[in-house]
Design a protein around this motif. Structure first.
Motif, PDB file in Angstrom:
ATOM      1  N   THR A  98     -73.576  -6.514 -60.187  1.00 22.60           N
ATOM      2  CA  THR A  98     -74.486  -7.647 -60.048  1.00 22.60           C
ATOM      3  C   THR A  98     -74.023  -8.751 -60.988  1.00 22.60           C
ATOM      4  O   THR A  98     -73.087  -8.581 -61.781  1.00 22.60           O
ATOM      5  CB  THR A  98     -75.926  -7.250 -60.399  1.00 22.60           C
ATOM      6  OG1 THR A  98     -75.965  -6.890 -61.793  1.00 22.60           O
ATOM      7  CG2 THR A  98     -76.393  -6.064 -59.556  1.00 22.60           C
ATOM      8  N   TRP A  99     -74.743  -9.882 -60.948  1.00 25.81           N
ATOM      9  CA  TRP A  99     -74.398 -10.975 -61.851  1.00 25.81           C
ATOM     10  C   TRP A  99     -74.592 -10.534 -63.308  1.00 25.81           C
ATOM     11  O   TRP A  99     -73.724 -10.756 -64.152  1.00 25.81           O
ATOM     12  CB  TRP A  99     -75.253 -12.196 -61.530  1.00 25.81           C
ATOM     13  CG  TRP A  99     -75.005 -13.350 -62.459  1.00 25.81           C
ATOM     14  CD1 TRP A  99     -75.838 -13.837 -63.421  1.00 25.81           C
ATOM     15  CD2 TRP A  99     -73.815 -14.146 -62.529  1.00 25.81           C
ATOM     16  NE1 TRP A  99     -75.246 -14.888 -64.085  1.00 25.81           N
ATOM     17  CE2 TRP A  99     -74.000 -15.105 -63.557  1.00 25.81           C
ATOM     18  CE3 TRP A  99     -72.612 -14.130 -61.825  1.00 25.81           C
ATOM     19  CZ2 TRP A  99     -73.041 -16.055 -63.890  1.00 25.81           C
ATOM     20  CZ3 TRP A  99     -71.634 -15.078 -62.166  1.00 25.81           C
ATOM     21  CH2 TRP A  99     -71.855 -16.016 -63.180  1.00 25.81           C
ATOM     22  N   TYR A 105     -70.434  -9.232 -63.328  1.00 25.44           N
ATOM     23  CA  TYR A 105     -69.857 -10.521 -62.958  1.00 25.44           C
ATOM     24  C   TYR A 105     -69.900 -11.545 -64.090  1.00 25.44           C
ATOM     25  O   TYR A 105     -68.879 -12.190 -64.404  1.00 25.44           O
ATOM     26  CB  TYR A 105     -70.571 -11.087 -61.731  1.00 25.44           C
ATOM     27  CG  TYR A 105     -69.856 -10.795 -60.434  1.00 25.44           C
ATOM     28  CD1 TYR A 105     -68.890 -11.650 -59.931  1.00 25.44           C
ATOM     29  CD2 TYR A 105     -70.139  -9.642 -59.706  1.00 25.44           C
ATOM     30  CE1 TYR A 105     -68.232 -11.390 -58.749  1.00 25.44           C
ATOM     31  CE2 TYR A 105     -69.489  -9.358 -58.521  1.00 25.44           C
ATOM     32  CZ  TYR A 105     -68.533 -10.236 -58.046  1.00 25.44           C
ATOM     33  OH  TYR A 105     -67.875  -9.968 -56.881  1.00 25.44           O
ATOM     34  N   HIS A 106     -71.075 -11.758 -64.679  1.00 21.10           N
ATOM     35  CA  HIS A 106     -71.235 -12.836 -65.659  1.00 21.10           C
ATOM     36  C   HIS A 106     -70.259 -12.698 -66.821  1.00 21.10           C
ATOM     37  O   HIS A 106     -69.551 -13.647 -67.183  1.00 21.10           O
ATOM     38  CB  HIS A 106     -72.673 -12.875 -66.171  1.00 21.10           C
ATOM     39  CG  HIS A 106     -72.949 -14.028 -67.097  1.00 21.10           C
ATOM     40  ND1 HIS A 106     -73.962 -14.007 -68.012  1.00 21.10           N
ATOM     41  CD2 HIS A 106     -72.316 -15.217 -67.258  1.00 21.10           C
ATOM     42  CE1 HIS A 106     -73.965 -15.152 -68.683  1.00 21.10           C
ATOM     43  NE2 HIS A 106     -72.970 -15.897 -68.241  1.00 21.10           N
ATOM     44  N   LEU A 144     -74.197  -9.549 -55.487  1.00 25.15           N
ATOM     45  CA  LEU A 144     -74.590 -10.892 -55.890  1.00 25.15           C
ATOM     46  C   LEU A 144     -75.691 -11.404 -54.974  1.00 25.15           C
ATOM     47  O   LEU A 144     -75.888 -10.899 -53.864  1.00 25.15           O
ATOM     48  CB  LEU A 144     -73.396 -11.848 -55.846  1.00 25.15           C
ATOM     49  CG  LEU A 144     -72.262 -11.613 -56.844  1.00 25.15           C
ATOM     50  CD1 LEU A 144     -71.244 -12.740 -56.754  1.00 25.15           C
ATOM     51  CD2 LEU A 144     -72.779 -11.464 -58.260  1.00 25.15           C
ATOM     52  N   ASP A 176     -76.303 -16.907 -57.437  1.00 26.34           N
ATOM     53  CA  ASP A 176     -75.223 -16.594 -58.374  1.00 26.34           C
ATOM     54  C   ASP A 176     -74.001 -17.484 -58.145  1.00 26.34           C
ATOM     55  O   ASP A 176     -73.240 -17.762 -59.090  1.00 26.34           O
ATOM     56  CB  ASP A 176     -74.828 -15.120 -58.264  1.00 26.34           C
ATOM     57  CG  ASP A 176     -75.940 -14.179 -58.723  1.00 26.34           C
ATOM     58  OD1 ASP A 176     -76.769 -14.605 -59.557  1.00 26.34           O
ATOM     59  OD2 ASP A 176     -75.989 -13.038 -58.229  1.00 26.34           O
ATOM     60  N   LYS A 227     -74.557 -20.509 -60.047  1.00 27.23           N
ATOM     61  CA  LYS A 227     -74.315 -20.255 -61.469  1.00 27.23           C
ATOM     62  C   LYS A 227     -72.824 -20.310 -61.773  1.00 27.23           C
ATOM     63  O   LYS A 227     -72.414 -20.902 -62.786  1.00 27.23           O
ATOM     64  CB  LYS A 227     -74.887 -18.888 -61.858  1.00 27.23           C
ATOM     65  CG  LYS A 227     -76.396 -18.779 -61.775  1.00 27.23           C
ATOM     66  CD  LYS A 227     -76.857 -17.349 -62.051  1.00 27.23           C
ATOM     67  CE  LYS A 227     -78.355 -17.187 -61.870  1.00 27.23           C
ATOM     68  NZ  LYS A 227     -78.797 -15.774 -62.049  1.00 27.23           N
TER      69      LYS A 227
END
Length: 396
Positions: free
Chosen positions: A297-298, A302-303, A343, A347, A350
């Motif tokens: 997930t973000w 991912y982030h 995602l 996102d 973002k």
């Protein structure tokens, strides 16, 4: 005589507005101010290119890579434009038909022959004359054979591999797509737009130097990057690929080009089953692969990787690109059935904002559609069109 000069960015020309005024009226001043703010709005607007005749590249049975992908995105963008002050121009490059006048800022601007010939030459540069001419000949001869038989010129030819199909019109659809990506690069490099988006199909990032692959016939991101390096003042280009699948075709083409970098975040394991180790690769150290676990997930995966690994590789004090090309695939959505990442549409907004913040105010960024196949409405996490709109929103 009054003059307002608006510097656009370092190294670029100024926007000048000059109006003759007389002593009896303020009309000249009003015209001057109107011209100034119109020029300012133009420089901040985003041009989105599409080809309404892209449906001529289609399978004879259900295939996730279909023209409805573009239709869904255009409908969503049209709805968004009715509710926002963000300035968008939607440009139809189809050589036939009329633009759908859903509202203002929809235009039809077919490419002149010279632009298409140039796009063809760039495709030859990144692939080979044999590669390009083979597909061109196959489409042209099949089309003529159908005409000679009294059939419609448009017809299905077959598959180039297990997933990649062509029709008699596929070459020309792909040529216009390549021209869209090239024009998007031109717009931002010439400071006519801060951002641009090639909303085209089929995708291209899996096409290697010598092989069509994974729905892709030609490699549009590589074409746009090689074109950009021919542009005066453009010495370095970064390609950022956030499609859920590794763009092994882009890596194959640009790994020998030291003035182009390629960074990819992608699910592993997944097609094309390469790029499975994290790190910088190639003799020029210009390829970054960042594998992502399924169900990422973000917040979980991912982030952190996007901010700590991808963005510093895309741009840093020792690598300041003159253009960023984003391979905008949207198949990492939790709703997309061709992968397993999680995602949501927001996102992608973002990631776009983080990219802009990392690059600074004078960044030149173009986007080009790659994957993304979920078209159902109101699915958890959003669909392809939702994610495209979130990307565009982040360009305000």
């Amino acid at each position: 005589q009054l003059k307002i000069v608006q510097p656009r960015s370092k190294g670029s020309k100024c926007v000048e507005c000059t109006v003759e005024m007389n002593a009896h009226s303020t009309q000249g001043l009003l015209l001057l101010l109107a011209s100034f703010f119109q020029a300012r709005a133009l420089s901040l607007s985003t041009r989105i290119f599409y080809d309404s005749s892209n449906h001529m590249h289609r399978d004879i049975q259900y295939h996730p890579e279909q023209s409805a992908r573009i239709d869904a995105c255009l409908d969503a963008l049209s709805s968004y434009m009715r509710t926002t002050s963000q300035h968008l121009d939607l440009i139809d490059v189809s050589p036939v038909g009329q633009v759908s006048q859903k509202q203002q800022n929809w235009f039809r601007e077919p490419f002149p022959h010279a632009d298409l010939e140039y796009a063809r030459q760039i495709l030859i540069d990144i692939h080979s004359a044999e590669f390009v001419e083979s597909l061109e000949t196959k489409c042209r001869e099949s089309r003529q054979r159908r005409i000679d038989e009294g059939k419609s010129a448009l017809g299905f030819i077959g598959y180039l591999d297990d997933d990649t199909y062509i029709t008699t019109e596929s070459f020309h659809v792909c040529l216009r797509a390549a021209a869209c990506w090239i024009e998007c690069a031109n717009l931002v490099l010439n400071s006519k737009r801060n951002f641009s988006f090639a909303l085209t199909r089929p995708p291209g990032h899996h096409a290697t130097k010598t092989l069509p692959n994974g729905f892709c016939t030609f490699n549009f991101a590589a074409a746009a990057s090689v074109h950009a390096t021919k542009h005066p003042g453009c010495e370095k280009v970064t390609i950022l690929d956030w499609d859920v699948h590794y763009g092994q075709g882009v890596a194959d083409i640009v790994e020998d080009l030291p003035n182009i970098r390629y960074a990819s975040m992608h699910q592993v394991p997944a097609f094309p089953y390469t790029g499975q180790s994290r790190g910088v690769h190639g003799k020029h150290k210009n390829i970054l692969t960042v594998p992502i676990s399924p169900d990422s997930t973000w917040a979980c995966g991912y982030h952190e990787l996007f901010t700590e690994k991808v963005l510093p590789f895309c741009s840093s004090p020792d690598w300041e690109p003159d253009l960023i090309i984003v391979c905008s695939g949207y198949d990492a959505l939790s709703s997309d059935e061709l992968a397993s990442c999680s995602l949501v549409a927001e996102d992608y907004g973002k990631m776009t904002r983080l990219l802009r913040d990392h690059l600074g105010d004078n960044a030149k960024i173009m986007f080009g559609l790659e994957g993304g196949y979920q078209l159902k409405q109101n699915v958890p996490g959003g669909n392809l069109a939702d994610a495209v709109v979130e990307t565009v929103k982040a360009l305000k």
